[in-house]
Structures are given as structure tokens and as C-alpha cells.
Design a protein around this motif. Structure first.
Motif, PDB file in Angstrom:
ATOM      1  N   ASP A  69       7.149  70.674  65.082  1.00 14.83           N
ATOM      2  CA  ASP A  69       6.817  69.560  65.779  1.00 14.83           C
ATOM      3  C   ASP A  69       7.444  69.678  67.975  1.00 14.83           C
ATOM      4  O   ASP A  69       8.428  70.027  67.871  1.00 14.83           O
ATOM      5  N   VAL A  70       6.479  69.543  68.338  1.00 23.09           N
ATOM      6  CA  VAL A  70       7.191  69.262  70.292  1.00 23.09           C
ATOM      7  C   VAL A  70       8.659  67.969  70.274  1.00 23.09           C
ATOM      8  O   VAL A  70       7.514  66.671  70.224  1.00 23.09           O
ATOM      9  N   PRO A  71       9.169  68.857  70.913  1.00 28.85           N
ATOM     10  CA  PRO A  71      10.638  67.516  70.613  1.00 28.85           C
ATOM     11  C   PRO A  71       9.927  66.794  72.630  1.00 28.85           C
ATOM     12  O   PRO A  71       9.838  67.413  73.357  1.00 28.85           O
ATOM     13  N   ARG A  72       8.836  65.832  72.245  1.00 27.68           N
ATOM     14  CA  ARG A  72       8.704  64.723  73.213  1.00 27.68           C
ATOM     15  C   ARG A  72      10.260  64.018  73.554  1.00 27.68           C
ATOM     16  O   ARG A  72      11.283  64.061  73.021  1.00 27.68           O
ATOM     17  N   PHE A  73      10.206  63.307  74.587  1.00 33.70           N
ATOM     18  CA  PHE A  73      11.416  62.419  75.387  1.00 33.70           C
ATOM     19  C   PHE A  73      10.797  61.726  76.158  1.00 33.70           C
ATOM     20  O   PHE A  73      10.101  61.550  76.554  1.00 33.70           O
ATOM     21  N   SER A  74      11.232  60.176  76.247  1.00 33.93           N
ATOM     22  CA  SER A  74      11.240  58.985  76.585  1.00 33.93           C
ATOM     23  C   SER A  74      10.630  58.868  78.375  1.00 33.93           C
ATOM     24  O   SER A  74      11.843  59.461  78.425  1.00 33.93           O
ATOM     25  N   SER A  75       9.874  58.592  78.404  1.00 26.44           N
ATOM     26  CA  SER A  75      10.054  58.129  80.147  1.00 26.44           C
ATOM     27  C   SER A  75      10.740  56.819  80.661  1.00 26.44           C
ATOM     28  O   SER A  75      10.469  56.624  81.858  1.00 26.44           O
ATOM     29  N   GLY A  76      11.132  56.309  79.962  1.00 25.38           N
ATOM     30  CA  GLY A  76      11.578  54.896  79.614  1.00 25.38           C
ATOM     31  C   GLY A  76      11.620  53.197  79.895  1.00 25.38           C
ATOM     32  O   GLY A  76      11.491  52.410  79.924  1.00 25.38           O
ATOM     33  N   PHE A  77      10.210  54.236  80.388  1.00 28.14           N
ATOM     34  CA  PHE A  77       8.745  52.332  79.866  1.00 28.14           C
ATOM     35  C   PHE A  77       8.038  52.433  78.264  1.00 28.14           C
ATOM     36  O   PHE A  77       7.366  53.987  78.392  1.00 28.14           O
TER      37      PHE A  77
END
Length: 454
Positions: A69-77
Motif C-alpha cells: 500500500d502507498v503510504p498516504r499522509f493527511s493534508s490537515g483538511f
């Protein structure tokens, strides 16, 4: 000495031709082909090697591909994460467009200031000075101690500095002012935008840096530049909103990492862009007085239901050709629904002006609003108000049948959460188990829907 190369490029689709011609054979547009001067031709160039991020290409079997899985990260929104498919993907190229003043730079500046607190983030501005960006950040009360800033328009210099900084995410504001040294045309031209976007996309994939590019829009609201720009990036989203409205809608038009047509809603305030957690509550701010021609439908936007009010006004027309005006819906769809209503329900509106409006600035792009639109027209035509606790959805066929729509159960549950007690839906969308506090009426023909209102 290398020889400069001249090409003829279509301004609409970006297709290349050996010589000038009046009509583009790719997109069919007339008088859109212009002459551009490209960079010097070299005997051997590595500029296009490893486009997808691989340093050396080799053939492998499909079952040998790493499915981690591609490790996504949150944009804060959370609303922006929803539109992006769950967060920002490292190495992805995202294009965000919108009309002037929609809030693109404000939203991205807020996001980058938040991401800078967690890791390295680089904001590249080509339209504004560093002082202008700093003034906006201070006015919004954003943390400015860790965000890295760069005022540059040369793509090669930007990527060289970004390779030294190694940011997790980089914003390019905007792609229309970027240029490459070996392209002789002016910034914003077809060749400059195409080559700059391809260079940035290749850089993002090779160094696993998420690149977010800001794009301009044309008069008709579409993204400016060649169509190749939207093909080479991974995700294309559009920030839209009326000038007299404080609400902005963020819609995904293309997404290789999630669902398309996902919708996020923001509110423009004095402290910047604020998320709207419950959009249905905003679009359902109805008048307490029950009036004719108003009804609530349930749209399916991306992966969630959305309750929206439709208003219709039918009035006698003094003109030989009555007007058909729609806001938020396709005008040809209204003409077709009026013909179906005349043929299968016996209601003649050929001498009436018809106005249809989707409240809140939402644009309806699916057929589930057909039945609600027809009932709103009938309510206004007969001057008979519809029940305030009624919700309707369903597709209307040319033979007068009511066709089912996807995700009918989820639409009904969303309506029940907002206090609706009655629902008129296609028979195939009737729930197998009763929904507490809601009376669901399933219909198969348009005549049955009119009888259910009696």
C-alpha cells in the motif's frame, strides 16, 4: 550548432503538426493552431528517460509487481483528503484549478503551514512576492516558523533546489507562469505549460515528492492550457464557488488514487478556508413557510449522499417561445422531462416559462434528480405545496417509467438522519427492512408518483 525546431501546436488539445492548418484534426477546433519555437534539437537527450520514476526500465511479469500500500499522509483538511481519495500520495502530481478569488492559494497556504509543522514543506510562488504571501499568512494567523518559501519561475532551478531541500510536499503556484530555459515561447503558452508540467511530474515520481500545481481557468470555467496537462498529472481537482457566496466546492475530476466526482465543501471566512463537516445542513436551509415548487432530493457525490433542495417556478409566458432557464442542471434534460410529463402525465406546459434552480450552487450531474424535478414543476404549476418532510429521488425514462438509481439504501438513511418522514423512490430502491421513522413509497410509473402526492 544545434538547430531550433519549430512546431505547430493546437491551443485546445496540445496536438502537434508539421505545418499550419485551419482545423485541428485531433479535437476538431478551428483557428486554434499556432506556431511555437521549441528548444534546440540534440542528437541524444535523457530528458524523457525514467518518466514514471524508474531509473532503468526492464520488463517484469504482472505478478512480480510490489502491491504494498502507498503510504498516504493527511493534508490537515478532511474534506481535501476525501477529494484526494484518502490523503496525499507521495510522488503524486496534483493539479488544482479554480477561478480568480476562489481561494486556491489560501487553501494551499493553510495546508502547507500545517504540514510544515510535521515535516519539510516547500511553497514555490511565481505570481506573488514573498512579502505578499507572508502578509496573507499573518492575516490568517498561520504558523510561519517552519514553512520553506521560494520565489522562482524556472522549473529546472526549482527542482534543483527541491532536490537539496527534500520536502515531503511541494506547491507550484502557478503552472502558467513557470518556464523552461530550452523552450523559447513565452510562459503560459502551450509548449511551456506542457513541458513544465511533464518535468515536474517526472521529478515528483523519481524523488517521491508530492507536487501540487495551481492551474488557471478559462472563461467557460475549464482548466487553461493543453488537454495534455490533465492527462499527465495523477489527480485533477477544481475549486469552484460563486462570487456572492461564502461557500466553495472542491470536486475531483480525475483521480488515479481514488473515486472521481468526490465533493468537498469549504467556507471562506476571515480566518481562511474552513471545512463544512455537514454540507447537507447548509443546502437544506429552507424557509419555515411551506411554498409550492420546492422539494428535497438526495444526490450521490463520490462516496457519500448529499441532500439538496430543488426549486421550480412555472409561470405563464407572454412570449411565442417560452423560456427554459436552469441553474445547476442541464437545460436539455429539463426539455426532455417536460416532454415526458406531457406525454405520460397529461400536463401541458408549452405556453409556460419554466425556471429550475438547485439551491446552494451545487451542480447536478446525475439522473437521480429527474423525479424530484418533475414533482417540483407539478407543484409550482398547480400552486400546491409539497410536504415539508418529503424526499424524492429517481430517474425518469422516456416511456414514463421510474428507474432505480445506485446506492438507494444509503440515500434513504441519510434523509432519515435529517428528519425526513416520507420518501418517494423507485420500486427497486425500496429498502428490504423498514427504516425507523420513515414511510417509503415505491413507484414504477410517473403517473403513480402524481397519485402519491394526492
Amino acid at each position: 550548432m544545434a538547430k531550433n525546431k519549430t512546431a505547430y501546436v493546437c491551443n485546445d488539445c496540445g496536438a502537434d503538426f508539421m505545418r499550419w492548418q485551419g482545423q485541428c484534426s485531433e479535437c476538431g477546433a478551428w483557428n486554434t493552431i499556432t506556431e511555437v519555437r521549441l528548444g534546440a534539437v540534440k542528437s541524444k537527450s535523457s530528458r524523457f528517460e525514467g518518466y514514471a520514476g524508474a531509473a532503468a526500465a526492464k520488463v517484469i511479469r504482472l505478478d512480480e509487481v510490489d502491491l504494498q500500500d502507498v503510504p498516504r499522509f493527511s493534508s490537515g483538511f478532511s474534506e481535501l483528503d476525501r477529494v484526494l481519495g484518502g490523503g496525499i500520495v507521495p510522488g503524486s502530481a496534483v493539479l488544482i484549478g479554480g477561478s480568480p478569488g476562489a481561494g486556491k492559494s489560501t487553501l494551499l497556504l493553510q495546508m502547507m503551514c500545517g504540514l510544515a509543522e510535521q515535516g519539510t514543506a516547500l511553497y514555490v510562488t511565481g505570481e506573488e512576492s514573498l512579502q505578499q504571501v507572508a502578509l496573507r499568512a499573518n492575516r490568517l494567523g498561520l504558523p510561519t516558523g517552519k514553512l520553506r518559501m521560494l520565489a522562482e519561475t524556472n522549473v529546472e532551478s526549482i527542482c534543483h533546489l527541491a532536490q537539496q531541500e527534500k520536502p515531503r510536499v511541494m506547491v507550484i503556484d502557478s503552472i502558467q507562469v513557470m518556464h523552461m530555459a530550452d523552450i523559447q515561447s513565452a510562459p503560459g503558452s502551450v509548449s511551456q505549460v506542457r513541458e513544465s508540467a511533464a518535468y515536474l511530474t517526472r521529478f515528483a515520481k523519481q524523488h517521491h515528492i508530492a507536487v501540487i500545481m495551481v492551474g488557471h481557468v478559462t472563461k467557460d470555467g475549464s482548466l487553461a492550457g493543453p488537454k495534455v496537462l490533465e492527462h499527465c498529472i495523477d489527480c485533477s481537482i477544481l475549486l469552484d464557488g460563486d462570487a456572492d457566496s461564502r461557500y466553495r466546492t472542491l470536486r475531483g475530476n480525475k483521480n488515479r488514487f481514488g473515486a472521481v466526482n468526490e465533493l468537498g465543501v469549504f467556507a471562506m471566512t476571515g480566518q481562511g478556508m474552513k471545512e463544512v463537516k455537514n454540507p447537507s445542513a447548509i443546502f437544506l436551509s429552507r424557509s419555515e413557510e411551506v411554498q409550492s415548487g420546492s422539494i428535497v432530493m438526495v444526490l450521490w457525490e463520490g462516496t457519500r449522499p448529499l441532500l439538496v433542495e430543488i426549486q421550480a417556478l412555472v409561470d405563464h409566458s407572454p412570449l411565442n417561445n417560452p423560456r427554459r432557464v436552469t441553474v445547476g442542471m442541464e437545460q436539455n434534460r429539463i426539455a426532455m422531462l417536460l416532454a415526458v410529463m406531457h406525454r405520460h402525465a397529461g400536463l401541458q406546459m408549452a405556453d409556460q416559462d419554466v425556471f429550475v434552480n438547485v439551491v446552494g450552487g451545487i451542480r447536478v450531474q446525475e439522473t437521480s434528480a429527474d423525479l424530484a424535478t418533475l414533482l417540483a414543476l407539478v407543484s409550482s404549476f398547480r400552486n400546491k405545496p409539497l410536504p415539508h418532510d418529503l424526499v424524492v429521488f429517481g430517474e425518469v425514462g422516456l416511456s414514463g417509467e421510474i428507474r432505480p438509481v445506485p446506492s438507494g439504501q444509503e440515500r434513504l438513511r441519510e434523509a432519515a438522519k435529517h428528519g425526513f418522514k416520507r420518501a418517494i423512490v423507485p420500486k427497486a430502491n425500496c429498502p428490504k427492512e423498514p427504516i425507523e421513522g420513515m414511510q417509503v413509497t415505491g413507484i414504477g410509473r410517473l403517473s403513480e408518483a402524481l397519485e402519491a402526492l394526492e
